[in-house]
Design a protein around this motif. Sequence first.
Motif, short mmCIF file in Angstrom:
data_model
loop_
_atom_site.label_atom_id
_atom_site.label_comp_id
_atom_site.label_asym_id
_atom_site.label_seq_id
_atom_site.Cartn_x
_atom_site.Cartn_y
_atom_site.Cartn_z
N GLU A 1 -14.94 14.80 18.34
CA GLU A 1 -15.17 13.68 19.25
C GLU A 1 -13.96 13.39 20.28
N GLU B 1 0.91 -1.16 -0.13
CA GLU B 1 -0.32 -0.09 -0.10
C GLU B 1 0.77 1.44 0.19
N PRO C 1 -13.73 6.37 6.68
CA PRO C 1 -13.92 6.04 8.16
C PRO C 1 -13.61 7.07 9.12
N ASN C 2 -14.18 7.00 10.43
CA ASN C 2 -13.70 7.82 11.43
C ASN C 2 -12.02 7.61 11.68
N GLY C 3 -11.47 8.67 12.45
CA GLY C 3 -9.86 8.57 12.48
C GLY C 3 -9.70 7.65 13.51
N ARG D 1 -10.82 12.06 15.40
CA ARG D 1 -11.71 11.62 15.70
C ARG D 1 -12.95 12.44 15.54
N TRP E 1 -7.69 6.47 17.27
CA TRP E 1 -7.29 6.85 18.56
C TRP E 1 -5.71 6.63 18.92
N ASN E 2 -4.88 7.64 19.50
CA ASN E 2 -3.78 7.28 19.58
C ASN E 2 -3.46 6.68 21.24
N VAL E 3 -4.65 7.04 21.90
CA VAL E 3 -4.73 6.37 23.45
C VAL E 3 -6.06 5.96 23.63
N PRO E 4 -6.08 4.74 24.05
CA PRO E 4 -7.57 4.19 24.20
C PRO E 4 -8.42 5.01 25.05
N PRO E 5 -9.46 5.39 24.86
CA PRO E 5 -10.30 6.38 25.83
C PRO E 5 -10.20 6.01 27.35
#
Lengths: 542, 330
Positions: free
Chosen positions: A353, A177, A320-322, A309, A324-328
Amino acid sequence: MPETVVYRARKIVTLDPNRPEATHVAVREGRILAVGGPDCAAPWGGGRLDERFGDAVLLPGFVEGHGHMMTGAMWRYVYAGDQDRVDPDGNLHKGMPSVEAVVARLKEAAAEIPEGEPIVAWGFDPIFLPTERLNCRHLDEVSKDRPVAVVHSNFHLLTVNSKALEMAGYSRDTNVEGVARFSNGEPNGELQEMAAMFPILRRCRIDFRELSRREPAVRAYAKSAMRCGVTTATDLAAMLEDEDVDGLLRITAAEDFCLRIVPTLVFREMSPADFVSRAQALGKRSSDMLRLGSVKIVTDGSIQGFTARLKWPGHLGGQPNGIWNVPPKQLFEVIEALNAARVQMHIHTNGDEASEVTLDALEAALCKSPWPDHRHTLQHVQLAGEDQFARMAAMGVCANLFANHMWYFGDAHYEISIGPDRARRMDACRSALDHGVTLAIHSDTPVTPMGPLTVAWCAVNRITPKGRVLGEAQRITVAEALHAITLGPAKTLKMDDEIGSIETGKKADFAVLADDPLSVAPYELRNIEVLGTVSGGRVFMA
Amino acid sequence: MSGAFETEGGGPAPLPPLPVTVISGYLGAGKTTLVNRLLTEAHGRRITVLVNDFGEIPLDESLIVNRDGDTLSLANGCMCCSIGGDLFDAIDRILEAHPRAEHLVIETSGVADPAKIAQIAMAEPDMALILTATLVDAANFEAGLADPLLADTLVRQVRAAGLVVISKADHAGAEATAALAATLAQMAPATPRVEAAFGALPIEMLLDPAEAPAPAGHVCGPDCGHDHAHSHDPAQDHGAHYRSWSWSGAEALDAAAAEALIGAEDIGLYRLKGVARTPAGWVEFHRAGRQSSFRPAQAPADGLSRAVAIGFAARFDAGALDARWRALLV
């Protein structure tokens, strides 16, 4: 007794409401002793008059609240952008208006680069060139037997010659890719995103992060800052290994070093308790010119990269939505731990978001462990609406908005990424101020070039290259914009007791300008020449 | 030195590409437990594992022979490296290490898109992607899917996988695990799943299963055709669930047709690897789960093409593969 120097200027714009304008400022021991007219130092025993700024206008030294040291590493390579740019040593590099001009410049440079070294350029941006898209055939004209690599200004694209493609093993059979192709299926030299770029960067030993840790990059960053009037700048996502801090303490302490640096430790997936103790240990190593102890958390990606996000309705093209670099969930934990330990946070949130989840996490943390003057700051926070500014105001959260997006990405946001409605209200400086949120505006250099007067120009005019006014209702005044490049960011760094305005007791940090931002037409703001800076009473001229 | 960019020359022979497995999964899916096993079990390989933070791994201190900044070295030759500031720097360090590891396992962060990490191993000539395995926590995955902040991240991780590992099925119970299997089947119909109850995933599945004996776990293929709601005893012999196939010869293969066959979804292949001559030169190829690669390679010393494959007995038709393989010969 220490010497007192009284500088006379054509005008001094102080940002101090008690004395908005002056003509003289007295400096002693690197600090401002007095401000006013010719005799302002008289109550302190007078001082030596210095008239070198007699034709200039002094402002508080500008504060870049969101920049990166990597800016200083780029000039090791050949500049290939379309806009004129001045390097840290003051040399003008003319912008190149066509692919042919870029190739000609690279040929010149190749003759000077030792045999055995790759030819590397940066700053290229094809969207501003009307000609054919740069490809490997163009770069083969530069060299057939050495790799040639052109890094695009967004750092997400790289165009290389055939030799570099061969080194990476890229051919028509490659199934990766991001390896762009000619219509005949052969790779055309354009490589998209880090995975596809990595084999080339690795073989040519191009490593901007590593370069930016070295002394020449730190010094170049300081010089570039000086040339645009900045006396305090962040490095807003630093690794800060012990040896990096040793080096920074030594370099910034030199008498000829002109920039106060505020590096923030970047969070990566680790236990919140470990991160808190690292931040606290760093805080103990602060010096006058190097301010440590605050941290950076990156929650999402970028709007132009479709990785932010977003809340509904998401991206204009249905992407598609962006990411997360850190899980919520972890974001809640780390924000709670940092707040409880009184560690100030700079939190990157581009999409609305991401901002919402971050505000939820901050609210939970502040309810558990109230901290009346925390100054946690949302960085970029580009899509915040009225509701989110109201929450920021209620919680005392500051906003550092990415106003340069109006000019650098505004048309793309309007047409491609998020559509007209949200493009008009992004980087909503007016809303932030109306809600009483502490406001800073920034360049995120090297994403866009450092230049507080340009950022201020963007926030005041909100004009795009195609001539759109993106959200007239969100324009702010020149005076408000000047606040957002001085006292505003100083507040987000908790340094407004020391810098950000020209008043008695603060550091003698000034921007030296050729003209008065409050007198020129607002559209001319970015054209005001910066003559130099004063940093802690030491004069540095461009 | 003018020879810096020569691709051939008198130096030592280039190392073969480093095989890479990407392990993905949200927080609590069991990545850390799996990494600990990969580092400490007696698999006889020098595995390097790249993790975000090795402080989280409950490694037995007595196994650690050296600590050096971002790297822990273990007595069995395995290493654990933390990513530190930059994933690409970390990968570069591992590729340049002497001696180089025999296998690299990259543990992604809980919200990473593993497809992006896998792309690195596909692009870099010194790496060869073997597999992306996504761990799915049987007890919590459905709840995650119901969270609008998380659902898309979780779906992305499953869709990027060549193998989905269902962890903690023993906690979740049979009913929930069966429901989860149905959800996953809908989300990624062509992707094989393995239930690793009691942490009993045979790790050869993640490394280089074509060379390993039939593992002592049970792999559920999409058309496995039995009730998935049973629990699995790791000691039970499930060798009968696998079938293998191999071929070698001096003939050349049609490259385009071979590449298509290696990626085919209709013959129940789980793993295939080999090297072959084509009219345009030698190629090497891999397939693991849904993922495959096909690229130029050095000729083997004996000049013979060879391939070996393994698949789930319920699904893999070795005879059909053999017939289709022979049709590739030119």
